[in-house]
Scaffold this motif. Sequence first.
Motif, short mmCIF file in Angstrom:
data_model
loop_
_atom_site.label_atom_id
_atom_site.label_comp_id
_atom_site.label_asym_id
_atom_site.label_seq_id
_atom_site.Cartn_x
_atom_site.Cartn_y
_atom_site.Cartn_z
N ASN B 3 10.61 18.62 -1.19
CA ASN B 3 9.80 19.06 -1.16
C ASN B 3 8.14 18.17 -0.95
O ASN B 3 6.64 18.58 -0.86
N GLN B 4 9.04 17.28 -1.82
CA GLN B 4 7.24 16.01 -1.69
C GLN B 4 6.72 14.90 -0.60
O GLN B 4 7.79 15.30 0.77
N ASN B 5 5.99 14.45 -0.60
CA ASN B 5 5.64 14.32 0.36
C ASN B 5 6.30 13.04 0.87
O ASN B 5 5.79 11.96 0.32
N LEU B 6 7.14 12.48 1.25
CA LEU B 6 7.79 11.34 1.08
C LEU B 6 7.42 10.19 2.75
O LEU B 6 7.20 10.69 3.38
N ASN B 7 6.70 9.68 1.84
CA ASN B 7 6.71 8.85 3.71
C ASN B 7 7.84 7.70 3.75
O ASN B 7 8.81 7.20 3.44
N LEU B 8 7.14 6.62 4.66
CA LEU B 8 7.82 5.14 5.02
C LEU B 8 9.04 4.69 4.52
O LEU B 8 9.48 4.28 4.29
N LEU B 9 7.37 4.28 2.83
CA LEU B 9 8.45 3.29 2.02
C LEU B 9 9.70 3.95 1.53
O LEU B 9 10.62 3.31 1.18
N ASP B 10 9.26 5.39 1.14
CA ASP B 10 10.36 5.67 0.89
C ASP B 10 11.23 6.51 1.07
O ASP B 10 13.10 6.23 0.57
N ARG B 11 11.41 6.43 2.49
CA ARG B 11 12.42 6.57 3.20
C ARG B 11 13.40 4.66 3.03
O ARG B 11 14.47 5.03 3.11
N VAL B 42 2.89 -1.67 -4.83
CA VAL B 42 4.11 -0.71 -4.11
C VAL B 42 4.71 -0.68 -5.97
O VAL B 42 5.70 0.12 -5.86
N LEU B 43 4.26 -1.50 -6.75
CA LEU B 43 4.90 -1.44 -8.22
C LEU B 43 4.56 -0.02 -8.05
O LEU B 43 4.67 0.85 -9.22
N HIS B 44 2.91 0.09 -8.04
CA HIS B 44 2.36 1.22 -8.49
C HIS B 44 3.27 2.76 -7.51
O HIS B 44 3.40 3.74 -8.59
N GLN B 45 3.69 2.79 -6.31
CA GLN B 45 3.74 3.59 -6.55
C GLN B 45 5.53 3.98 -6.69
O GLN B 45 5.43 5.10 -6.43
N LEU B 46 6.23 2.97 -7.24
CA LEU B 46 7.88 2.94 -7.71
C LEU B 46 7.21 3.10 -9.18
O LEU B 46 8.08 4.73 -9.16
N VAL B 47 6.13 3.19 -10.41
CA VAL B 47 5.97 3.67 -11.38
C VAL B 47 5.81 5.19 -11.38
O VAL B 47 6.32 6.11 -11.58
N VAL B 249 -1.44 5.89 -0.31
CA VAL B 249 -0.53 4.45 0.15
C VAL B 249 -0.53 4.85 1.90
O VAL B 249 0.51 5.80 1.90
N GLU B 250 -1.29 4.65 2.85
CA GLU B 250 -0.66 4.94 4.08
C GLU B 250 0.34 3.94 4.40
O GLU B 250 -0.02 3.09 4.62
N TYR B 251 1.44 4.87 5.31
CA TYR B 251 2.49 3.41 6.08
C TYR B 251 2.65 4.48 7.20
O TYR B 251 2.81 5.76 7.40
N PHE B 252 2.59 3.55 8.47
CA PHE B 252 3.11 3.78 9.18
C PHE B 252 3.34 2.78 10.53
O PHE B 252 3.36 0.93 10.10
N TYR B 253 4.18 3.26 11.69
CA TYR B 253 5.07 2.51 12.35
C TYR B 253 3.98 1.61 12.94
O TYR B 253 2.44 2.20 13.46
N PRO B 254 3.71 0.23 13.38
CA PRO B 254 3.18 -0.94 14.44
C PRO B 254 1.97 -0.01 15.17
O PRO B 254 3.20 0.78 16.60
N GLY B 255 1.06 0.22 15.56
CA GLY B 255 0.73 0.74 16.54
C GLY B 255 0.40 2.00 16.58
O GLY B 255 -0.02 3.12 17.77
N SER B 256 0.80 2.85 15.16
CA SER B 256 0.91 4.18 15.84
C SER B 256 -0.15 4.89 15.16
O SER B 256 0.32 6.26 14.79
N ARG B 257 -0.63 3.87 14.97
CA ARG B 257 -2.04 4.89 14.17
C ARG B 257 -2.83 5.04 15.19
O ARG B 257 -3.34 3.46 16.16
#
Lengths: 532, 258
Positions: B3-11, B42-47, B249-257
């Motif tokens: 139920n958390q918001n998973l972003n591309l990095l998590d995946r 990235v470190l902060h995200q992992l923490v 932090v927003e992660y997105f595929y190139p060009g999809s923004r």
Amino acid sequence: MRGSLFESPAWCRVQCQRHCSQTPHKKEVPCVFGRPPQLPITKIIRLSAALLACHRRRSTPTAALSLPPRVCSLPPESLSCRLSTIYSWVRKTKLCSVDAAMATTKPRLSSFSRNLSAVSSSQTPGVKCGPNGTMFVSSGIADLDRYFEILGGGFPLGSLVMVMEDAEAPHHMLLLRNFMSQGLVHGQPLLYASPSKDPRGFLGTLPSPASLKHDKSRDRESEQEKGLRIAWQYKKYMGENQPNFDSHRVTHHYSGADNKQDYCNEFDFRKPLERHYFTRQRVNCVGIQHSKNLAALQEHCASFLAQHQRNDGSSALAGRIAIQSLCAPQCEHSNMDWEMLSFIKSLKGMVRSSNAVVVITFPPSLLSLSSTKRWQHMADTLLSVAAIPDEDKELAKLLSGYQDMVGLLNVQKVARLNTQVPLILEATTFSIKLQKRRFLVLECLNQAPVDGSSGSSYGTSGVFLQLSLTQKCYIEQLRMVSKEMDRAVYMKFGGGEKGRESGNNGKRSETREVSFQMSFTPIFWSVSVNGE
Amino acid sequence: MENQNLNLLDRALGLDGPSEPWPLSGRVVLIEDCVETSGSFVLHQLVKRSLSPTSSNVIIFVAFANPFSHYDRILRKLGCNLVTQRDNKRFIFFDMLMLRCPDEGKSSEGGLVLLYEKILKTICGLPGDKKDYVTIMIDDISLVEVAANGGSDYVLDFLHYCHALTSEFDCSLITLNHEDIYSSMERPTLILQMEYLADILIKAEPLSTGLATDVHGQLTVLNKGTSHRLGRSGNKIHNFHYKVKENTVEYFYPGSRV
């Protein structure tokens, strides 16, 4: 109490609370009350923005923007994008916090008000509070402070600034001199280390603050210049944002009357700093040429920083450390790479917990590539100076004002203490100029006027209008300008991208539509409009 | 986790599966960055992910670069209170800013050996159920080298010992290093060995066209041997862009923004 300009109603209530210790106002709450909600949301936002602008100059207010429930029924996209413009505008004018509470929730001021109470208690001149709980001191160069405005204006206390020298020219000394003079003028203790034989003698070359009279006339001149440089049509788009530009020329006054209490002074290189500023208590000079290793310097720094330990709540007496040419070849430690790195690491560790700023200059050409990278990584703020050859015809054609430039300053990294967001600004390279051989100014690079008779495809007719734009939002307005003026607008992107956008002039054969890829940020922008 | 918001990095890291067992346990993660783009986010995200309420991880954070207050402020904006976690013994912070190993002649590796022993003692001192979910984070390795006066052999030994902990205790090891320091060296032993050891390699670089306000850089995640419920699969490379903000932090595929 109502703000006088804004008795015209909007039904959005804007509350500004002043937290300025210098102007002991009672709590004036400018309110704008409203008519029924036929007023479009854009007008509300403009009114509130303008209201906040008139109070911007005097204090750092917190603004809470609470919108009544009817607004919430608007489609969220339109609301949020407009709110985001006012957010970004407000942030630019250095308001401490803006919270949009959608009427049902109270504005969340508590976490910000804690920060602000620290602000109001700091009576020390020369130290300013900024976001994320950091405090700032001026770099001594007004233009650089202005560049770092978005950070907080200046160098954050507890950070390490590194300046990469150019072996061919001593421009880093100009920066160092301004930095040191600024500290001395504010009474901030200074530790200066240099590889020269007589470090104390360097103090005689420090510049003195320019006289007040000169400041004012210069301000007026430059404002008039700015007025002339902008196209007459452009003014109507720039109307609201004009306060931003004006504020740039106003130095932050604490008491107003006394020039010396300005946050950032203008320094005159022709006038040496009065001797009473560098008494033994305030300035400590250390020579690093003859010491075997850096242990002695480290001792000096440690004892200096111990006097400026950061304790929560105490008023900050900031200290400054200036180390010139740390890896200069005449020093014995210059080939001990790891020794120097270890020194910088421990210095950085010590300064993080103290109220001081350390500026280290070093010539990167004397270090190995990987050592240079290590030094760069250790810096919080990284600047580099480069010399400009005298009489370079190519550069003279490319840049305007080339004759006055002495060098280039590049900002490679900006300190990000207590935050993870990188700071990416549109312009990172500035030209260093000495105005009238006395005042150090940094200017954005501007493209020189194109020679119309050279037969290039730019065309022969032309009023040449030079603008340096730093905001992406102007692209839209530029499109409108070009359509109205029925001219082509040329833009040069510093990243190597060249584009040309044509107006409605059918005569031009090449009407290539430029796709403005917004993910590129040019190094500098200059717009030249060919008209007559 | 679902139920958390998973972003591309998590995946990309495999954190989108079930949170027990912790997908990163027993694995080594290396974060590489450069001067233009810092990889500390990235470190902060992992923490933040490790300290989420659904997992029972304990983090041992060995900091060489920044003091506790810096991380505390950042993580607070991301929604994680490090002070509380520190009090709950879920976040253990070792402040190594002033570590300086004694000069050669005496035991040069003294400082690092002591550090390793300290980490080992901390892990052994944890209560039984928490011992299985330890994450060791080191920020950052280039400063460990400086602390060891350039003795990269000692640093490698230290890392190997920490790596041994990943198999002994099933803990995960997350380290950060600056890749551009080593790119100009003739024999960049340290970074090569670290890349070899790492199960997951995350590289933060600027875009080839330079820095921009909309896109702060690109992340390349190389996940060696991702394990799915169906079994282990081979290497997988993910590449996407990111933009770092205060709260996220927003992660997105190139060009999809847009």
